[in-house]
Scaffold this active site. Structure first.
Site, PDB file in Angstrom:
ATOM      1  N   SER A  50       5.318 -24.680 -19.817  1.00 55.76           N
ATOM      2  CA  SER A  50       5.921 -25.429 -20.917  1.00 55.76           C
ATOM      3  C   SER A  50       5.654 -24.699 -22.222  1.00 55.76           C
ATOM      4  O   SER A  50       4.651 -23.987 -22.356  1.00 55.76           O
ATOM      5  CB  SER A  50       5.316 -26.841 -20.994  1.00 55.76           C
ATOM      6  OG  SER A  50       5.726 -27.509 -22.164  1.00 55.76           O
TER       7      SER A  50
ATOM      8  N   TYR B 130      -1.671 -32.972 -21.237  1.00 53.92           N
ATOM      9  CA  TYR B 130      -0.500 -32.292 -20.659  1.00 53.92           C
ATOM     10  C   TYR B 130      -0.486 -30.825 -21.070  1.00 53.92           C
ATOM     11  O   TYR B 130      -0.296 -29.933 -20.226  1.00 53.92           O
ATOM     12  CB  TYR B 130       0.772 -32.991 -21.138  1.00 53.92           C
ATOM     13  CG  TYR B 130       2.056 -32.273 -20.772  1.00 53.92           C
ATOM     14  CD1 TYR B 130       2.623 -32.429 -19.513  1.00 53.92           C
ATOM     15  CD2 TYR B 130       2.708 -31.447 -21.688  1.00 53.92           C
ATOM     16  CE1 TYR B 130       3.808 -31.786 -19.175  1.00 53.92           C
ATOM     17  CE2 TYR B 130       3.884 -30.798 -21.358  1.00 53.92           C
ATOM     18  CZ  TYR B 130       4.433 -30.966 -20.104  1.00 53.92           C
ATOM     19  OH  TYR B 130       5.594 -30.312 -19.782  1.00 53.92           O
TER      20      TYR B 130
END
Length: 279
Positions: free
Chosen positions: A169, A182
């Site tokens: 990501s 995350y």
């Protein structure tokens, strides 16, 4: 012996394959003649992963069936299969990868696209449950796919080798408030892939990651809820290109990393983020 064993088209397993980037990747590979095994948890409960930490709807059996049907429309009947397994369960995931190899007769690429998201609090207020959930689904799931798939990838004849690609990501490369657990898990995925690339280099298997920006998926909708945004389109302001990323664009990058043309690329983190991480 099944006729499928005589089919020399390459084969990929994709975790998180029922929707989003995983499903789009299967469709992209199918246009190049690949066969695909989609693996997803499809909403089932697992004692190995506390989903109570997530305000996030998992994929459904209908999503998985739709992904399979989409590939078969492109590549023909029998070119895809949907398998149910939780990436947090090593035994279940290994069984599904083995089942795919037994069905198709080979494995050429493994793509770790499974992931979930949770957040909303600064790091010092993040709960252990959320921290563990993010590491389970986003990091441990990649590690489990490595253990399940790499033995088959290194068995591929040289010099063609195999491919391992993980979806990281843009959050792995930047600080993102209220997404600490995350972001940390995705950053660890980058480190994991770099180590894997070094270890697999002598075996002619590449390992790479893609780092998507804000991509139009169910996960982005969950992210919008975390930030109390009225629309996912609000995330486009973080991209110099001024728009969201489409799953097909991330899939195209993954497809290239799985192609013969990318045989010298390993240990890379490829941003597909509209310029997010350079602005």
């Amino acid at each position: 012996m099944s006729d499928q064993y005589d089919d020399q088209r390459p084969v990929a397993v994709i975790t998180g394959g029922a929707r989003g980037i995983g499903a789009a990747t299967g469709m992209h590979l199918a246009t190049s003649g690949w066969r695909v095994a989609f693996i997803d948890v499809v909403g089932s409960k697992s004692p190995r992963f506390n989903r109570d930490a997530l305000d996030y709807s998992l994929a459904t059996a209908a999503d998985l069936d739709s992904a399979v049907a989409a590939v078969e429309r492109i590549a023909g009947a029998g070119s895809a299969v949907g398998l149910v397994a939780d990436v947090c369960d090593q035994d279940a995931l290994t069984h599904s990868v083995t089942e795919a190899v037994e069905l198709f007769g080979r494995l050429d690429a493994a793509i770790a696209a499974a992931g979930t998201i949770a957040g909303g609090s600064p790091l010092w207020l993040t709960t252990d449950i959320e921290w563990q959930a993010m590491n389970d689904s986003n990091l441990r799931g990649v590690f489990h796919l490595i253990r399940a798939a790499v033995p088959y990838l290194i068995a591929r004849p040289r010099p063609t080798g195999g491919r391992f690609v993980a979806v990281a990501s843009a959050a792995a490369l930047q600080g993102h408030e209220r997404l600490g657990s995350y972001s940390a898990a995705k950053a660890a995925v980058v480190s994991l892939i770099r180590t894997l690339a070094v270890e697999l280099g002598p075996k002619s298997v590449t390992a790479n990651a893609v780092a998507p920006g804000s991509t139009r998926t169910a996960m982005l909708e969950a992210s919008a809820a975390i930030y109390e945004l009225s629309s996912v389109e609000d995330f486009s302001v973080h991209h110099p290109m001024g728009r969201l990323i489409e799953p097909s664009e991330v899939a195209a990058a993954i497809g290239w990393l799985c192609s013969p043309e990318a045989s010298a690329v390993t240990g890379a983190v490829v941003p597909v983020d509209g310029g997010m991480t350079v602005s």
